[in-house]
Write a protein that holds these residues in place. Structure first.
Motif, PDB file in Angstrom:
ATOM      1  N   ARG A  44       0.874  -1.181  -0.059  1.00 40.49           N
ATOM      2  CA  ARG A  44      -0.050   0.035  -0.006  1.00 40.49           C
ATOM      3  C   ARG A  44       0.877   1.209  -0.184  1.00 40.49           C
ATOM      4  O   ARG A  44       1.825   1.209   0.570  1.00 40.49           O
ATOM      5  CB  ARG A  44      -0.741   0.009   1.328  1.00 40.49           C
ATOM      6  CG  ARG A  44      -0.376  -0.396   2.467  1.00 40.49           C
ATOM      7  CD  ARG A  44      -1.174  -0.659   3.512  1.00 40.49           C
ATOM      8  NE  ARG A  44      -1.746   0.546   4.285  1.00 40.49           N
ATOM      9  CZ  ARG A  44      -2.393   0.795   5.459  1.00 40.49           C
ATOM     10  NH1 ARG A  44      -2.564  -0.330   5.966  1.00 40.49           N
ATOM     11  NH2 ARG A  44      -2.579   1.824   5.936  1.00 40.49           N
ATOM     12  N   THR A  45       0.617   2.302  -0.574  1.00 43.66           N
ATOM     13  CA  THR A  45       1.426   3.203  -1.003  1.00 43.66           C
ATOM     14  C   THR A  45       1.653   4.155   0.298  1.00 43.66           C
ATOM     15  O   THR A  45       2.644   4.743   0.424  1.00 43.66           O
ATOM     16  CB  THR A  45       0.857   4.202  -2.052  1.00 43.66           C
ATOM     17  OG1 THR A  45      -0.541   4.702  -1.668  1.00 43.66           O
ATOM     18  CG2 THR A  45       0.727   3.466  -3.444  1.00 43.66           C
ATOM     19  N   ILE A  78      -3.607   3.918  -8.135  1.00 42.78           N
ATOM     20  CA  ILE A  78      -2.310   4.473  -8.406  1.00 42.78           C
ATOM     21  C   ILE A  78      -2.077   4.883  -9.873  1.00 42.78           C
ATOM     22  O   ILE A  78      -2.583   4.232 -10.682  1.00 42.78           O
ATOM     23  CB  ILE A  78      -1.331   3.384  -7.980  1.00 42.78           C
ATOM     24  CG1 ILE A  78       0.152   4.377  -7.581  1.00 42.78           C
ATOM     25  CG2 ILE A  78      -1.173   2.320  -8.758  1.00 42.78           C
ATOM     26  CD1 ILE A  78       1.051   3.694  -6.631  1.00 42.78           C
ATOM     27  N   GLU A  79      -1.391   5.932 -10.038  1.00 43.61           N
ATOM     28  CA  GLU A  79      -0.961   6.328 -11.240  1.00 43.61           C
ATOM     29  C   GLU A  79       0.498   5.828 -11.656  1.00 43.61           C
ATOM     30  O   GLU A  79       1.297   5.556 -10.762  1.00 43.61           O
ATOM     31  CB  GLU A  79      -0.703   7.779 -11.655  1.00 43.61           C
ATOM     32  CG  GLU A  79      -1.981   8.588 -11.306  1.00 43.61           C
ATOM     33  CD  GLU A  79      -3.107   8.574 -12.270  1.00 43.61           C
ATOM     34  OE1 GLU A  79      -2.437   8.203 -13.569  1.00 43.61           O
ATOM     35  OE2 GLU A  79      -4.300   8.693 -12.159  1.00 43.61           O
ATOM     36  N   ASP A  81       3.026   6.910 -12.951  1.00 42.29           N
ATOM     37  CA  ASP A  81       4.113   7.694 -12.760  1.00 42.29           C
ATOM     38  C   ASP A  81       4.441   7.614 -11.474  1.00 42.29           C
ATOM     39  O   ASP A  81       5.756   7.974 -11.304  1.00 42.29           O
ATOM     40  CB  ASP A  81       3.717   9.070 -13.270  1.00 42.29           C
ATOM     41  CG  ASP A  81       3.605   9.539 -14.799  1.00 42.29           C
ATOM     42  OD1 ASP A  81       4.213   8.684 -15.350  1.00 42.29           O
ATOM     43  OD2 ASP A  81       3.267  10.596 -15.055  1.00 42.29           O
ATOM     44  N   ARG A  82       3.766   7.734 -10.505  1.00 40.46           N
ATOM     45  CA  ARG A  82       4.000   7.396  -9.077  1.00 40.46           C
ATOM     46  C   ARG A  82       4.855   6.234  -8.830  1.00 40.46           C
ATOM     47  O   ARG A  82       5.700   6.154  -8.142  1.00 40.46           O
ATOM     48  CB  ARG A  82       2.575   7.449  -8.232  1.00 40.46           C
ATOM     49  CG  ARG A  82       3.248   7.637  -6.756  1.00 40.46           C
ATOM     50  CD  ARG A  82       2.123   7.592  -5.768  1.00 40.46           C
ATOM     51  NE  ARG A  82       2.398   7.873  -4.558  1.00 40.46           N
ATOM     52  CZ  ARG A  82       1.367   7.700  -3.327  1.00 40.46           C
ATOM     53  NH1 ARG A  82       0.009   7.430  -3.798  1.00 40.46           N
ATOM     54  NH2 ARG A  82       1.931   7.879  -2.349  1.00 40.46           N
ATOM     55  N   LEU A  83       4.422   4.924  -9.309  1.00 45.56           N
ATOM     56  CA  LEU A  83       4.977   3.741  -9.229  1.00 45.56           C
ATOM     57  C   LEU A  83       6.470   3.781  -9.840  1.00 45.56           C
ATOM     58  O   LEU A  83       7.583   3.698  -9.350  1.00 45.56           O
ATOM     59  CB  LEU A  83       4.490   2.797  -9.926  1.00 45.56           C
ATOM     60  CG  LEU A  83       3.083   2.166  -9.408  1.00 45.56           C
ATOM     61  CD1 LEU A  83       2.224   1.184 -10.467  1.00 45.56           C
ATOM     62  CD2 LEU A  83       3.380   1.405  -8.169  1.00 45.56           C
ATOM     63  N   ILE A  84       6.644   4.531 -10.883  1.00 44.19           N
ATOM     64  CA  ILE A  84       7.939   4.720 -11.511  1.00 44.19           C
ATOM     65  C   ILE A  84       8.700   5.590 -10.801  1.00 44.19           C
ATOM     66  O   ILE A  84       9.936   5.472 -10.389  1.00 44.19           O
ATOM     67  CB  ILE A  84       7.828   5.548 -12.982  1.00 44.19           C
ATOM     68  CG1 ILE A  84       7.182   4.238 -13.913  1.00 44.19           C
ATOM     69  CG2 ILE A  84       9.139   5.814 -13.354  1.00 44.19           C
ATOM     70  CD1 ILE A  84       6.854   5.126 -15.165  1.00 44.19           C
ATOM     71  N   ALA A  85       8.293   6.772  -9.917  1.00 41.15           N
ATOM     72  CA  ALA A  85       8.996   7.609  -9.204  1.00 41.15           C
ATOM     73  C   ALA A  85       9.683   6.762  -8.037  1.00 41.15           C
ATOM     74  O   ALA A  85      10.775   7.058  -7.579  1.00 41.15           O
ATOM     75  CB  ALA A  85       7.946   8.702  -8.590  1.00 41.15           C
ATOM     76  N   PHE A  86       8.947   5.646  -7.554  1.00 42.70           N
ATOM     77  CA  PHE A  86       9.482   4.997  -6.193  1.00 42.70           C
ATOM     78  C   PHE A  86      10.754   4.274  -6.722  1.00 42.70           C
ATOM     79  O   PHE A  86      11.452   3.963  -6.051  1.00 42.70           O
ATOM     80  CB  PHE A  86       8.326   3.792  -6.050  1.00 42.70           C
ATOM     81  CG  PHE A  86       7.405   4.324  -5.139  1.00 42.70           C
ATOM     82  CD1 PHE A  86       7.202   5.565  -4.441  1.00 42.70           C
ATOM     83  CD2 PHE A  86       6.091   3.691  -5.329  1.00 42.70           C
ATOM     84  CE1 PHE A  86       6.121   5.779  -3.887  1.00 42.70           C
ATOM     85  CE2 PHE A  86       4.801   4.180  -4.769  1.00 42.70           C
ATOM     86  CZ  PHE A  86       4.672   5.152  -3.860  1.00 42.70           C
TER      87      PHE A  86
END
Length: 268
Positions: A44-45, A78-79, A81-86
Motif C-alpha cells: 500500500r502506497t 495509483i498512477e 508515474d507514481r510507481l515509476i517515481a518509487f
C-alpha cells in the motif's frame, strides 16, 4: 558465520506488525540459515516510506512497492508515474505486488484490472520485474498478462504460485518466473509440486511470504525469512537436486530477474 548454502527470500513483508521490534534478530536468524538477502514488499502506497526505511537500514534488505489487489478499492487508483517515481531509490527493485484476487474482493475486479495494467506499464518502462498475486482469477490473469506482453515485453514473477497448471504454463510461455512458497512443502501439495517439477529450473524462485505460510516443520507458526531454507530443501527434492545445487540455481535465477539487486551489490 554459517556454512549453509546462500539463498534469497524473494518475497516477505518485514513492515507487518508481526515483526515489530525484531527486525535485527530476524535478519540475523536468516543469515544463520543461509538467507543472505530478502525483498520486502510494500502492498500500500502510504507504507512505502516505512518499507523504504527498512531497506535503507539493513544491508540484506531490498524492497518492492505497489498496491495489493485486495487494497485497490481502499485507495485511489495509483498512477503509473507514481510507481515509476518509487523506482528511483537504489534498493527499490520490483513493481508490486499487484495482480488479481477474486476470492475475497471480486467486487473490485474491474478496478483491480486497471491497477494491474498500470503496474505492468511501470514494469515495462523501468525494466524492473512485476510481482504478481493471483487468486481465483486465472482466466483474467492469463488474458491480461498475455495482452500486455503483446504491447511490449516485461519481466514478471508469479509470487507464491499456487494456481492452476494452465496459468503456470501461460506465465512460463511469456518467459516469466514461478516462486515457491511454504505451500509447496505442505504434505497435501503434491499436485502443486508436480506443476513446479514440470517447469524449467531456470525459472524458479523461493520465498516465504512471511509472516504467512510457514513451511514444515514450522507450519502454524509465524513465518520469517530464515524459513526459506525449509521450503528450499523440500523444493530441491521436487527437482531431484541436492540442496546446495538447488540453492545455487535459484540464486542465479533471482539475480537474472532482479538484476538491480545484483548491480547494487556489485557496486557496493
Amino acid at each position: 558465520m554459517t556454512d549453509a548454502p546462500e539463498i534469497t527470500d524473494s518475497h516477505c513483508h518485514l513492515d507487518f506488525p508481526d515483526f515489530d521490534g525484531e527486525i535485527a534478530e530476524i535478519i540475523a536468524r536468516a543469515a544463520e540459515a543461509g538467507v543472505t538477502r530478502m525483498v520486502t514488499i510494500c502492498t500500500r502506497t502510504d507504507r512505502e516510506p516505512m518499507v523504504r526505511a527498512l531497506a535503507e537500514a539493513h544491508d540484506p534488505v531490498f524492497y518492492a512497492a505497489g498496491v495489493h489487489p485486495m487494497r485497490v478499492a481502499e485507495e485511489p487508483l495509483i498512477e503509473t508515474d507514481r510507481l515509476i517515481a518509487f523506482t528511483r531509490h537504489p534498493k527499490m527493485v520490483g513493481i508490486g505486488e499487484t495482480g488479481l484476487d477474486y476470492h475475497y474482493t471480486a467486487d473490485s475486479a474491474e478496478a483491480q484490472q486497471v491497477s494491474l495494467r498500470r503496474h505492468i506499464e511501470a514494469a515495462r518502462e523501468t525494466g524492473l520485474p512485476l510481482i504478481i498475486h493471483a487468486r481465483d482469477a486465472d482466466a483474467d490473469m492469463a488474458r491480461i498478462l498475455t495482452e500486455e506482453h503483446r504491447n511490449g515485453a516485461y519481466s514478471c514473477v508469479m509470487h507464491c504460485f499456487s494456481s492452476s497448471a494452465e496459468l503456470a504454463r501461460a506465465a512460463l510461455d511469456l518467459g516469466f518466473y514461478l516462486s515457491m512458497s511454504g505451500i509447496t512443502a505442505f504434505p497435501k501439495s503434491q499436485e502443486l509440486r508436480d506443476i513446479f517439477a514440470a517447469a524449467p529450473l531456470d525459472r524458479i524462485l523461493v520465498e516465504t511470504d512471511s509472516p504467512y505460510l510457514a513451511p514444515p516443520p514450522k507450519r502454524g507458526k509465524r513465518n520469517e525469512p530464515a524459513y526459506t531454507a525449509h521450503t528450499a530443501r523440500r523444493a530441491a527434492e521436487t527437482f531431484g537436486l541436492d540442496y546446495a545445487d538447488f540453492a545455487a540455481r535459484t540464486q542465479d535465477n533471482f539475480e537474472r530477474l532482479f538484476a538491480k539487486v545484483a548491480a547494487y551489490e556489485a557496486a557496493a
